[in-house]
Design a protein around this motif. Sequence first.
Motif, mmCIF file in Angstrom:
data_model
loop_
_atom_site.group_PDB
_atom_site.id
_atom_site.type_symbol
_atom_site.label_atom_id
_atom_site.label_comp_id
_atom_site.label_asym_id
_atom_site.label_seq_id
_atom_site.Cartn_x
_atom_site.Cartn_y
_atom_site.Cartn_z
ATOM 1 N N TYR A 1 9.943 -11.776 2.616
ATOM 2 C CA TYR A 1 9.717 -10.552 1.855
ATOM 3 C C TYR A 1 8.356 -10.571 1.181
ATOM 4 C CZ TYR A 1 14.568 -9.601 2.773
ATOM 5 O OH TYR A 1 15.746 -9.367 3.415
ATOM 6 N N LEU A 2 7.992 -11.755 0.678
ATOM 7 C CA LEU A 2 6.671 -11.866 0.052
ATOM 8 C C LEU A 2 5.597 -11.480 1.075
ATOM 9 C CD1 LEU A 2 6.914 -15.235 -1.886
ATOM 10 C CD2 LEU A 2 6.988 -12.937 -2.807
ATOM 11 N N LEU A 3 5.768 -12.022 2.284
ATOM 12 C CA LEU A 3 4.794 -11.767 3.331
ATOM 13 C C LEU A 3 4.748 -10.294 3.689
ATOM 14 C CD1 LEU A 3 3.096 -13.913 4.574
ATOM 15 C CD2 LEU A 3 4.635 -14.008 6.502
ATOM 16 N N LEU A 4 5.929 -9.707 3.724
ATOM 17 C CA LEU A 4 6.021 -8.286 4.057
ATOM 18 C C LEU A 4 5.262 -7.448 3.022
ATOM 19 C CD1 LEU A 4 7.477 -6.570 6.183
ATOM 20 C CD2 LEU A 4 9.233 -6.128 4.465
ATOM 21 N N ILE A 5 5.484 -7.779 1.733
ATOM 22 C CA ILE A 5 4.802 -7.008 0.685
ATOM 23 C C ILE A 5 3.307 -7.256 0.756
ATOM 24 C CG2 ILE A 5 4.665 -6.592 -1.795
ATOM 25 C CD1 ILE A 5 7.512 -7.693 -1.996
ATOM 26 N N LEU A 6 2.931 -8.509 1.015
ATOM 27 C CA LEU A 6 1.510 -8.862 1.076
ATOM 28 C C LEU A 6 0.769 -7.970 2.063
ATOM 29 C CD1 LEU A 6 -0.458 -11.236 0.065
ATOM 30 C CD2 LEU A 6 -0.155 -12.113 2.350
ATOM 31 N N PHE A 7 1.415 -7.676 3.189
ATOM 32 C CA PHE A 7 0.732 -6.872 4.198
ATOM 33 C C PHE A 7 1.032 -5.384 4.066
ATOM 34 C CE2 PHE A 7 0.391 -11.056 5.909
ATOM 35 C CZ PHE A 7 -0.930 -11.068 6.260
ATOM 36 N N ALA A 8 2.200 -5.074 3.522
ATOM 37 C CA ALA A 8 2.535 -3.649 3.368
ATOM 38 C C ALA A 8 1.626 -2.993 2.338
ATOM 39 C CB ALA A 8 3.997 -3.509 2.958
ATOM 40 N N ALA A 9 1.250 -3.751 1.303
ATOM 41 C CA ALA A 9 0.460 -3.137 0.224
ATOM 42 C C ALA A 9 -0.892 -2.620 0.722
ATOM 43 C CB ALA A 9 0.302 -4.130 -0.926
ATOM 44 N N PRO A 10 -1.726 -3.479 1.352
ATOM 45 C CA PRO A 10 -3.004 -2.921 1.831
ATOM 46 C C PRO A 10 -2.820 -1.870 2.923
ATOM 47 C CG PRO A 10 -2.793 -5.221 2.478
ATOM 48 C CD PRO A 10 -1.672 -4.933 1.550
ATOM 49 N N LEU A 11 -1.780 -2.056 3.742
ATOM 50 C CA LEU A 11 -1.544 -1.081 4.809
ATOM 51 C C LEU A 11 -1.209 0.285 4.215
ATOM 52 C CD1 LEU A 11 -1.611 -1.339 7.838
ATOM 53 C CD2 LEU A 11 0.866 -1.444 7.838
ATOM 54 N N ARG B 1 -9.792 10.106 -5.889
ATOM 55 C CA ARG B 1 -9.220 9.416 -7.057
ATOM 56 C C ARG B 1 -7.993 8.623 -6.657
ATOM 57 N NH1 ARG B 1 -13.261 11.420 -9.280
ATOM 58 N NH2 ARG B 1 -14.053 9.740 -7.985
ATOM 59 N N LEU B 2 -7.123 9.263 -5.868
ATOM 60 C CA LEU B 2 -5.898 8.576 -5.460
ATOM 61 C C LEU B 2 -6.233 7.300 -4.695
ATOM 62 C CD1 LEU B 2 -2.683 8.907 -5.145
ATOM 63 C CD2 LEU B 2 -3.277 9.443 -2.796
ATOM 64 N N SER B 3 -7.174 7.394 -3.745
ATOM 65 C CA SER B 3 -7.451 6.220 -2.926
ATOM 66 C C SER B 3 -8.009 5.079 -3.773
ATOM 67 C CB SER B 3 -8.410 6.577 -1.786
ATOM 68 O OG SER B 3 -9.543 7.215 -2.268
ATOM 69 N N GLU B 4 -8.789 5.423 -4.818
ATOM 70 C CA GLU B 4 -9.277 4.359 -5.703
ATOM 71 C C GLU B 4 -8.115 3.593 -6.325
ATOM 72 O OE1 GLU B 4 -11.471 6.484 -8.613
ATOM 73 O OE2 GLU B 4 -13.319 6.550 -7.423
ATOM 74 N N TYR B 5 -7.189 4.353 -6.921
ATOM 75 C CA TYR B 5 -6.122 3.682 -7.666
ATOM 76 C C TYR B 5 -5.144 2.981 -6.738
ATOM 77 C CZ TYR B 5 -8.221 6.297 -11.425
ATOM 78 O OH TYR B 5 -9.128 6.785 -12.318
ATOM 79 N N VAL B 6 -4.901 3.599 -5.585
ATOM 80 C CA VAL B 6 -3.983 2.946 -4.642
ATOM 81 C C VAL B 6 -4.560 1.611 -4.194
ATOM 82 C CG1 VAL B 6 -2.960 3.120 -2.375
ATOM 83 C CG2 VAL B 6 -2.976 5.087 -3.837
ATOM 84 N N THR B 7 -5.883 1.584 -3.959
ATOM 85 C CA THR B 7 -6.509 0.339 -3.517
ATOM 86 C C THR B 7 -6.385 -0.738 -4.588
ATOM 87 O OG1 THR B 7 -8.047 1.663 -2.251
ATOM 88 C CG2 THR B 7 -8.621 -0.632 -2.577
ATOM 89 N N VAL B 8 -6.644 -0.364 -5.835
ATOM 90 C CA VAL B 8 -6.525 -1.361 -6.903
ATOM 91 C C VAL B 8 -5.090 -1.852 -7.008
ATOM 92 C CG1 VAL B 8 -6.689 -1.728 -9.378
ATOM 93 C CG2 VAL B 8 -8.449 -0.453 -8.210
ATOM 94 N N LEU B 9 -4.168 -0.913 -6.900
ATOM 95 C CA LEU B 9 -2.761 -1.278 -7.002
ATOM 96 C C LEU B 9 -2.377 -2.253 -5.879
ATOM 97 C CD1 LEU B 9 -0.501 -0.388 -8.930
ATOM 98 C CD2 LEU B 9 0.297 1.138 -7.115
ATOM 99 N N ALA B 10 -2.806 -1.934 -4.658
ATOM 100 C CA ALA B 10 -2.496 -2.803 -3.522
ATOM 101 C C ALA B 10 -3.106 -4.177 -3.741
ATOM 102 C CB ALA B 10 -3.035 -2.183 -2.232
ATOM 103 N N ALA B 11 -4.342 -4.202 -4.252
ATOM 104 C CA ALA B 11 -5.024 -5.480 -4.431
ATOM 105 C C ALA B 11 -4.312 -6.330 -5.471
ATOM 106 C CB ALA B 11 -6.471 -5.232 -4.850
ATOM 107 N N ILE B 12 -3.916 -5.687 -6.575
ATOM 108 C CA ILE B 12 -3.234 -6.452 -7.619
ATOM 109 C C ILE B 12 -1.890 -6.963 -7.092
ATOM 110 C CG2 ILE B 12 -2.175 -6.299 -9.893
ATOM 111 C CD1 ILE B 12 -4.401 -4.369 -10.665
ATOM 112 N N THR B 13 -1.193 -6.104 -6.345
ATOM 113 C CA THR B 13 0.070 -6.553 -5.743
ATOM 114 C C THR B 13 -0.167 -7.791 -4.891
ATOM 115 O OG1 THR B 13 0.596 -4.215 -5.554
ATOM 116 C CG2 THR B 13 2.063 -5.747 -4.443
ATOM 117 N N ASP B 14 -1.209 -7.748 -4.063
ATOM 118 C CA ASP B 14 -1.478 -8.882 -3.187
ATOM 119 C C ASP B 14 -1.756 -10.144 -3.979
ATOM 120 O OD1 ASP B 14 -1.032 -7.568 -0.940
ATOM 121 O OD2 ASP B 14 -3.081 -7.565 -0.173
#
Lengths: 487, 226
Positions: free
Chosen positions: A4-14, A27-40
């Motif tokens: 599951y960790l692996l799944l989230i790791l790749f699902a977030a940037p995807l 604006r959305l893409s900025e925040y989504v990218t930061v969110l994905a990065a922090i998740t990773d």
Amino acid sequence: MAEYLLLILFAAPLAAVVLSFAVRSSRLSEYVTVLAAITDFVISIPLLISALGGPITLAHNYIQVDPLGAWVIVCISIVYTLASIYAIGYMRLLNEDERLPLFYGLFSGFAFTMLAACIMNNVGVFWIAIELTTLISTFLVGFEREAESTEAAWKYIVVVSGGISLALLGTVLFYWGGSFVLGPSYAMTWAALHKAAPEVYPPLLLVSFLLVLVGYGTKAGLAPMHTWLPDAHSESPAPVSAMLSGALLNASMLGIARFLGVVRGASIDGFAHSAVVGFGIFSFVIASLFIVRQTGIKRLMAYSSVEHIGVQALGLGFGGVFGVAGALYHMLNHSLNKSLMFFGAGNAMRAYGTKDIPGIRRVLSVFPVSGTLWLLGAVGIAGAPPFALFLSEFTILRAGIGSRYRWAVIVFVIFLIVVFIGFLSHFRAMYFDEATEQEVPRLSGTVWRTLPMWLAFIPLLVLGLWWPHSLWDVFARICHDLMGGAQ
Amino acid sequence: MFLEHVNPLQASIFSSLAVVSLLLTFVMLGSHWLQNYVYAFAVQSWLIAALSASVGYFAGYPELYVIAVLTALFRGLVLPYLLMRIIGRLNAKRELHAVLQPSSSLVLGALLVMFAFVIANHMNRQSFLAAHVVVMALTIMLSMKFLGFLMLAVRDEAVSQILGLLVLENGIFLGSQILVPGMPLLIEIVILFDLLIVVACFGMLVRFLVVHAGTTSSRQLNRLVG
């Protein structure tokens, strides 16, 4: 759990890629990218811990998370996080709001391919992942669409594709060598190649190893195959420079480290280490000479990346627990420190409207806070205590003294002094020289551009004063995997 | 290794397909005309497809037929088509300022093939009847590498550089069909698709070069030095 960790790791940037391209709101893409990065970043640490408990194998052995790969994932996701925060502040300055979703889509895609490379257990698929990082990052390098950045993108893709095709040839030859031992058809995993290596005819193994070393060395920026690196790093937007330098080079070093693991115990083991040391010391010397006479601020940082990738290669080449641990610690520290340096360079470049060092003067009067961080980062990246790079370089030196490469240690130390003087004299000029013409720079640092500098600086200082014991355990474990427990 | 059991006829089929592919690289090396490069590349890809099919037939690897079809389709048709489109868009019909004359690059190419042979000879220790096919496959693999890099070095035009890279890859592909026919199918297919993406990326980049840098000749791409 680990799945599951692996799944989230790749699902977030995807998800960040998909959302950026689908919604097309900057604006959305900025925040989504930061969110994905922090998740990773958050995911990468439990992933490393669970990989320490034993490699996680998935998808018919095509995917394997081992401690080494998980460690590189940690380094990559740190840079991804820092760079995506910085990108918010930096990319808004370019006044290309409508192309920002494209930028962030590519940005997260780039992170995705690099993370994917770290978990590939099949040597051929690893090659493909590395090739994909090139294809995506080319468009990030050329993002500013000026003559220079297009030229840099072109040189980048031609040189790196040429180089990486050598790695493919080497991989095919490795497979061929293995087929004498394991039969004509077998799964091309790192472990299988390692098992076959001692039985392979040594000249064949040697040529294969040199081909992959030159191939992945091109991508990692080892001299003399580094020629694309200063262009690409200096012409891309600053957050991309940080990703190229702090994350991509690590992913390519991972390939070299793994192939060193493959030939361990084979007859060419010693020669392979010598070759890596040779490339490392050559990169270090070339880069330090270019650092001394550099006039472009981001090219200065780019040559510093060549230098530090050379140091990592030295650590891996010296081998032993100290060498490997030093190289891996250096990987983390360099990722943090070089991100900090590129962020500072991006701020200065935007404020003064020039990439030339002579055009940047009196930085502290423009950026009192982020300028101080940048200067301290420069002291750190030149290898001075109390910053983390000092500790890792010192450990690599210790490894070298105990190995049969004492000559390399002597050259290393001499050129460390050259780098220290050369690098800091540029900073002295930028901070303390009188400005030739009084020109008031336009912008000061916003939170988005200063925050990631703090986030890079604080761990850099902490890791320089205190090497956590748990990290040492991780390195010892990776070294055990790579070196078979020797030394 | 299946080559231990091939008969002389099969060995000579493999050799001749491989050698003609190598000759076609020399056709590219010896010509000024961009179109000729693309035609030579297309024929070379068809020969490699034929080689895959024949290895698949004689050595009993039915999955190589898939590779053969895909090679013919992608490398033999789609890639040349894309390249022709790039050439058409660029309005560049021939290489104008090659660093080396075609004749000198042919001589240099021949020397590189000899060098490749020396290396290949050292790398092989098989001594069965058809071992010369192994040495030849290695030689051609390495010499197409060298020739591809030579093309990258002495040609300026963007299309020639793309073709140089494609020759590098064709060499690997050709050699791997003979040496490691048992390589997992998945990897070969992915590498084929990867190549398609590579050329698409190059195509886009060439357009950027025209618009933003105003040239597609690497000779004029000289802003970034030092």
